[in-house]
Enzyme design. Structure first.
Site, short mmCIF file in Angstrom:
data_model
loop_
_atom_site.label_atom_id
_atom_site.label_comp_id
_atom_site.label_asym_id
_atom_site.label_seq_id
_atom_site.Cartn_x
_atom_site.Cartn_y
_atom_site.Cartn_z
N CYS A 56 -14.14 -10.73 5.77
CA CYS A 56 -14.45 -9.30 4.98
C CYS A 56 -15.04 -9.70 3.64
CB CYS A 56 -12.93 -8.68 4.56
SG CYS A 56 -11.86 -8.52 5.90
N CYS B 263 -13.61 -9.82 0.15
CA CYS B 263 -12.23 -10.44 -0.19
C CYS B 263 -12.07 -11.71 -0.75
CB CYS B 263 -11.48 -10.14 1.19
SG CYS B 263 -9.73 -10.60 0.85
N CYS C 168 4.67 -2.33 -2.02
CA CYS C 168 3.86 -2.67 -0.91
C CYS C 168 3.68 -4.26 -1.11
CB CYS C 168 2.52 -2.30 -1.09
SG CYS C 168 2.44 -0.25 -1.40
N CYS D 148 6.14 -0.57 1.93
CA CYS D 148 5.07 -0.47 2.73
C CYS D 148 4.37 -1.87 2.88
CB CYS D 148 4.18 0.31 1.80
SG CYS D 148 2.50 0.10 2.31
N CYS E 32 -1.00 4.64 5.79
CA CYS E 32 -1.78 4.68 4.60
C CYS E 32 -3.32 4.08 4.83
CB CYS E 32 -1.10 3.91 3.66
SG CYS E 32 -2.04 3.22 1.91
N ARG F 6 -5.03 7.81 -3.29
CA ARG F 6 -4.52 6.93 -4.25
C ARG F 6 -5.94 6.23 -4.90
NH1 ARG F 6 -0.77 3.52 -1.51
NH2 ARG F 6 0.45 5.32 -2.17
#
Ligand code: SF4
Length: 333
Positions: A58, A61, A98, A130, A190, A262
């Site tokens: 990614c 990231c 989370c 989460c 989510c 969010r």
């Protein structure tokens, strides 16, 4: 009251997204007030339980093993450590906890068993729990559900068309498959994305199109502004303006009226006025804590001040659930 629709066309979404920004905010604020209490903002805490060394690529990231960043690799944390962190998060007002692990996918091994223990423990504290752990099979999703998992985060990141420019080690369909497994297991979904990765407005609209045309909208839609990290391919990307965040948030609010929208990564660079604009445009959830996995986030004190200044309050846990997954008991820590 606006209807919840799963048949939005790209043209309709583009017309909303491109409308004059004050009209857009006004419309989004109106929809927001029909479906949510505008004084309430959900506060979530995100903890990286396994950091760095990820085999995926990614482009945004810092945890991808192939990029040279300052992130230090850390194996999966111990269950006790995670539960202590969850307890502290609860004490400071978070209602959702989370846990993120830098994995490509979940494997059925001892680490997964540990994560299941973490999920059980946090659930027993009375918080919505989460996870974001990468790709999941149907049976793994079921195991997480049985352990008390409330929500699973799995972002689409961007449009299907632009996805290959950002990630080459998996496909958009892989993403959608995992979302399907999560939904099937009865776990709250989510899923959102990141802006500022060099994508076009059409790509932003494309991502919102996919999310809003899922058989059920995600219960939670994170909108992130890229925080460029040195050593990643996107390190030179310019900062997105608050108006671009507002457009994304407001459009998401209008087309997915019941979702929690969010305001996620990128909040650290926003002042109170900018964050207030995002709340007005329909954002009603934030991450608390000084780190978002590995990137900076506003400190707790600043958030307390933000809530006081705007006279908003944290949303209670399990507000939308018919009943929590287990009967709570306080865990002595
Ligand atoms: S975003 Fe997740 S899957 Fe992608 S490299 Fe980072 S940790 Fe790995």
């Amino acid at each position: 009251m606006t209807d919840v629709r799963n048949d939005w066309t790209r043209e309709e979404i583009a017309a909303i997204y491109n409308s004059p920004v004050l009209d857009l905010i006004y419309r989004a604020a109106t929809v927001h007030r029909q479906h949510h209490d505008p004084q309430e903002v959900q506060v979530c805490t995100l903890l990286s339980v396994k950091t760095g060394g990820c085999p995926e690529d990614c482009a945004y990231c810092p945890q991808a093993a192939r990029y040279h960043t300052n992130v230090k690799v850390h194996k999966l944390m111990e269950v006790d450590e995670v539960l202590s962190a969850a307890y502290r998060a609860k004490e400071s007002g978070s209602t959702r906890f989370c846990m993120g692990a830098a994995w490509r996918e979940v494997r059925d091994n001892r680490d997964f068993d540990k994560v299941l223990e973490m999920v059980k423990g946090v659930n027993q504290m009375g918080m919505e729990v989460c996870c974001t752990l990468g790709m999941l099979t149907e049976s793994q999703a079921e195991k997480l559900k049985n352990a008390g998992l409330y929500a699973y985060n799995h972002n689409l990141d961007t449009s299907e068309e632009y996805y290959g420019d950002i990630i080459s080690t998996r496909t958009y369909d892989d993403r959608l498959d995992t979302l399907g497994h999560v939904r099937q297991a009865g776990i709250s979904v989510c899923s959102g994305g990141i802006i500022g990765m060099g994508e076009s407005h059409q790509d932003r609209i494309g991502m919102l199109y996919t999310l809003s045309n899922l058989p059920e909208h995600p219960e939670s839609v994170p909108v992130n502004a890229l925080v460029p990290v040195e050593g990643t391919p996107l390190e030179e990307q310019p900062r997105v303006s608050v108006w671009e965040m507002v457009r994304m948030i407001a459009t998401a609010r209008i087309i997915m009226p019941k979702a929690m929208v969010r305001l996620s990564a990128g909040r650290v660079r926003m002042n109170v006025e900018e964050q207030a604009l995002c709340f007005l445009a329909g954002a009603n959830s934030i991450f608390a804590g000084d780190k978002l996995l590995t990137t900076p986030n506003p400190e707790e004190d600043m958030d307390r001040q933000l809530f006081q200044t705007l006279n908003i309050r944290p949303r209670k846990a399990f507000k939308d659930a018919e009943q929590p997954a287990v009967v709570f008991e306080q865990i002595p820590l």
